[in-house]
Design an enzyme around this catalytic site. Sequence first.
Site, mmCIF file in Angstrom:
data_model
loop_
_atom_site.group_PDB
_atom_site.id
_atom_site.type_symbol
_atom_site.label_atom_id
_atom_site.label_comp_id
_atom_site.label_asym_id
_atom_site.label_seq_id
_atom_site.Cartn_x
_atom_site.Cartn_y
_atom_site.Cartn_z
ATOM 1 N N ASP A 1 0.830 -1.206 0.000
ATOM 2 C CA ASP A 1 0.000 0.000 0.000
ATOM 3 C C ASP A 1 0.864 1.256 0.000
ATOM 4 O OD1 ASP A 1 -2.156 -1.606 0.048
ATOM 5 O OD2 ASP A 1 -2.820 -1.113 2.070
ATOM 6 N N GLU A 2 1.911 1.261 0.822
ATOM 7 C CA GLU A 2 2.748 2.452 0.921
ATOM 8 C C GLU A 2 3.444 2.740 -0.399
ATOM 9 O OE1 GLU A 2 5.897 4.161 4.095
ATOM 10 O OE2 GLU A 2 6.531 2.441 2.935
ATOM 11 N N GLU A 3 3.914 1.686 -1.074
ATOM 12 C CA GLU A 3 4.597 1.852 -2.353
ATOM 13 C C GLU A 3 3.639 2.439 -3.392
ATOM 14 O OE1 GLU A 3 8.009 -0.861 -4.541
ATOM 15 O OE2 GLU A 3 6.292 -1.824 -3.609
ATOM 16 N N TYR A 4 2.408 1.924 -3.404
ATOM 17 C CA TYR A 4 1.405 2.423 -4.346
ATOM 18 C C TYR A 4 1.038 3.873 -4.018
ATOM 19 C CZ TYR A 4 -2.990 2.901 -6.891
ATOM 20 O OH TYR A 4 -3.992 3.351 -7.714
ATOM 21 N N ASP A 5 0.825 4.158 -2.715
ATOM 22 C CA ASP A 5 0.489 5.524 -2.305
ATOM 23 C C ASP A 5 1.579 6.511 -2.715
ATOM 24 O OD1 ASP A 5 -1.880 4.710 -1.190
ATOM 25 O OD2 ASP A 5 -1.103 4.568 0.856
ATOM 26 N N MET B 1 -11.545 7.902 -0.889
ATOM 27 C CA MET B 1 -11.256 8.973 0.065
ATOM 28 C C MET B 1 -9.860 9.516 -0.150
ATOM 29 S SD MET B 1 -12.710 8.056 3.865
ATOM 30 C CE MET B 1 -12.177 6.355 3.833
ATOM 31 N N LYS C 1 -10.898 3.017 10.177
ATOM 32 C CA LYS C 1 -10.906 2.658 8.754
ATOM 33 C C LYS C 1 -10.433 1.209 8.649
ATOM 34 C CE LYS C 1 -9.145 3.880 4.188
ATOM 35 N NZ LYS C 1 -8.658 2.515 3.881
ATOM 36 N N ASP D 1 -9.536 -2.381 7.111
ATOM 37 C CA ASP D 1 -8.847 -2.782 5.890
ATOM 38 C C ASP D 1 -9.552 -4.001 5.309
ATOM 39 O OD1 ASP D 1 -7.001 -2.593 3.928
ATOM 40 O OD2 ASP D 1 -5.305 -3.351 5.079
ATOM 41 N N ARG E 1 -17.542 -2.199 -4.964
ATOM 42 C CA ARG E 1 -17.369 -0.799 -5.340
ATOM 43 C C ARG E 1 -17.167 -0.652 -6.851
ATOM 44 N NH1 ARG E 1 -15.094 3.681 -2.666
ATOM 45 N NH2 ARG E 1 -14.227 2.376 -1.020
ATOM 46 N N GLU F 1 -17.842 -1.837 4.988
ATOM 47 C CA GLU F 1 -16.640 -2.619 4.737
ATOM 48 C C GLU F 1 -16.847 -4.060 5.182
ATOM 49 O OE1 GLU F 1 -12.810 -1.659 3.018
ATOM 50 O OE2 GLU F 1 -14.704 -0.585 3.292
ATOM 51 N N LYS G 1 -4.350 8.040 7.615
ATOM 52 C CA LYS G 1 -3.724 6.711 7.541
ATOM 53 C C LYS G 1 -2.736 6.481 8.680
ATOM 54 C CE LYS G 1 -4.290 4.216 4.429
ATOM 55 N NZ LYS G 1 -3.913 4.200 3.013
ATOM 56 N N CYS H 1 30.005 -25.317 12.795
ATOM 57 C CA CYS H 1 31.048 -26.301 13.110
ATOM 58 C C CYS H 1 31.538 -27.079 11.895
ATOM 59 C CB CYS H 1 30.539 -27.267 14.177
ATOM 60 S SG CYS H 1 29.194 -28.338 13.601
#
Length: 647
Positions: free
Chosen positions: A30-34, A80, A107, A109, A128, A162, A301, A398
Site C-alpha cells: 500500500d505504501e509503495e502504491y500511495d 477517500m 478505517k 482494511d 465498489r 466494509e 492513515k 562447526c
Amino acid sequence: MTKEEYLEKIALANLWMRAYYENDEPLASDEEYDALIRELRAFEEQNKDAISQDSPTQKIAPTLQSEFKKLSHLKRMWSMEDVFDEAELRAWAKRARSEKNFFIEPKFDGASLNLLYENGKLISGATRGDGEVGEDITLNVFEIENIPKHIAYKERIEIRGEVVILKDDFEKINAKRAEQNQSLFANPRNAASGSLRQLDTSITRTRNLKFYPWGVGENSLNFAKHSQIMDFIRGLGFLKDDFVRVCKDLDEVLKAYDELLTLREKKPMMMDGMVVRVDDMALCNELGYTVKFPKFMAAFKFPALEKTTRLIGVNLQVGRSGVLTPVAVLEPVNLDGVVVKSATLHNFDEIARLDVKINDFVSIIRSGDVIPKITKVFKERREGLEISITRPKICPTCQSELLDEGALIKCQNIDCEDRLVNSIIHFVSKKCLNIDGLGENIVQLLYKNKKITTLESIFRLKFSDFEGLEGFKEKKINKLLNAIELAKECELFRFITALGIEHIGEVAAKKLSLTFGLEWHKQSFEAYANLEGFGEQMAKSLDEFVRVNCLRIDEFYKLLKLKIEKLELKNDSAFLGKSFVITGTLSRPRAEFETLIEKLGGRVSGSVSKKTDFLLFGEEAGSKLAKAKELGVKCIDENAFNELIKE
C-alpha cells in the site's frame, strides 16, 4: 519528472491497480502504491495541461473484468483522500472549511460493499467497482450472517460499508489452504475481497465475513448530521464498532487518532487508519466532490506495517536442538519506526512454498514486536538477476555434515558452539530458570572464556571465575552468584522446560510435573502418550530424550532443590477437570490466568469446541466468543472468573 517518465509511471500505477482490484494479487505494498500516486499528483499539480485521462488519479478503479454480472450503483461510490500526518490533516480541514464537529471511526482494511434495500428487503449487493458500476455479488451477500435480510425501514436506501475477515479467522483460512496446497492470501483484506468474489457461494458461507456500515448512497433520510444517520443505520441491526464518536475540534481528532493507533494490534480486524469527516450534512452537501474524492471526508492513515524491500541474502541460525533456521537478509527498510534488516523464513519448505530467491522484491509485515515475516514475493518484478536459495549440507558453525529430514535440517554435532550457547541461553531465560543478570551477552562472554562449558557448569561458578572479566565488579558478581543460588530452588516444570526437549513446552512440562513428579523422566512411552494433550510426536520426542539423558537428570537433582507446586483441591472444585478457553484482552497477562487455572485443577485449550466448559473473555473478544455462544459454552468475564475462584 519528464512527460515520458510521467506516462511510464501511469502505466506502472495502472498495472498495480488492476492487480489489486481485479485479481486480488497486489504487486506492491500500500505504501509503495500511495507514494507512486503522490508522485503523479505532484506532477499533475504543476502540469495541468499535461494530465492524462488514463492516470489513476482521474478514476476510482479500473474497469472490472470478471465472470460476475455488472450492477450500477444508484449513487456513485467514492474513494477517500489520504492524509498521513497532522499538517496534512489540518490542510484538509482548511479546504473543508471546518473547525469543529468531526465524525470519526476506524478505517477497516477490507472490501467495500454496497447494499440496496427496498420496502425493508435486501435486494442486491455489489462491490465498489469503478465507483459507478460494480460486480453483482448478491448471492454471496446473502451468505453473510450479520447482514440483515430485512430492516425496519421501507424507503429505498443504499447502505455502504466494509466487509472484513477477523485476524483469527484469516489464520484459519490460510492454514486450511496450506493443507490443501493452495496459494495463501497475503492479508485479511485480500481474503475478504476474494471471499466476496467467489462463484461458489458455499465458500463465502464458510469465511465468517463481517460487515460494518460506514455510510449511505441513495436515500431519503432527513438527518442534519452524519452521526445521526449512522446511529439510525446501526439501529436497523448492523454491527457497530466501539470506537465511533464525534470530536468537537481537530485537537480531539488527533487525540482520538493516537488512542486508536494504540488499539491497532488489539482490534480483532485489520485497521489501516481512521476516517475523519464533517458531521454537518448541510456543509457536506455544500462542499461536494472532486473528480475522485468527497471534499468533506478523509482517511487519516496509520504508519505502514507492511512494506516492500529486496531480499539480498540468507543467513543460517543453529538452534539449541540443532535445527537450522534460514533468516532473510533485507535491504534495510523503516517499518513503523523500526529499521528492519531481516525477516524469518521459518524453514526450507517455506522458502520453496514462497518460491523466493535472492534479489527478489518482497513484501514484509511486522505486527507489534513480532519478528518480521515475508508475506509475498513479487515474482512479476524479477529482472533475471535472482539466485535460487539452496539447501545447505554443511553446518555454518562447526562445518559438520547436516541431517536433512525434509522440513527440518539439523546439525547432529552436540559440541557445536551455537547449539550449546543457545541451549544455555534458553536454560537461564525468564520462562525457565530465570537467572537474573545472566543474559545472552553474559552467557556468550562466559562461554568464550571457558567459564561455562555445560548446563551444569552454571551451578559451579565461583567468584574467581568472574574476576578480570570486563564489566564485572564485586557487587555485580555477588548479585549474579546469589541469583544462581536462588534458581536452584525453582519449580520442577521450569526445569523440565529449561531442558529444551523438542515439542515439550511450558504447558506440557506442567503436565509432566503434576502427573509424575520427580520421577517424570523414568516413565514409558505409553505413559507419556496417554497423557491428555500429548500426541505420538511429543511422546516419542520425550521418550528419546529421557532415554539418553536419564542419568544426567539425576545428576541435576543433586545440584538443584526442585519443588512441585500443587494446590490441595476440593473434590467439588469448580475448576477440577474443566476445560477453559481464554480470549480477548484481560487485566493481566494471559499466561497468569493459564497458570492459575492449571493450579486449580483445570486445563487450558486454544480452541473452542463442544467439550469446552468455560470461555473466559475480556475486551475485544472476537470469533471465539461468538462460537462459544453458538455451542452453548458457558461464557464468563473476569468478575465471574474471580467468583469461581472464591468457590
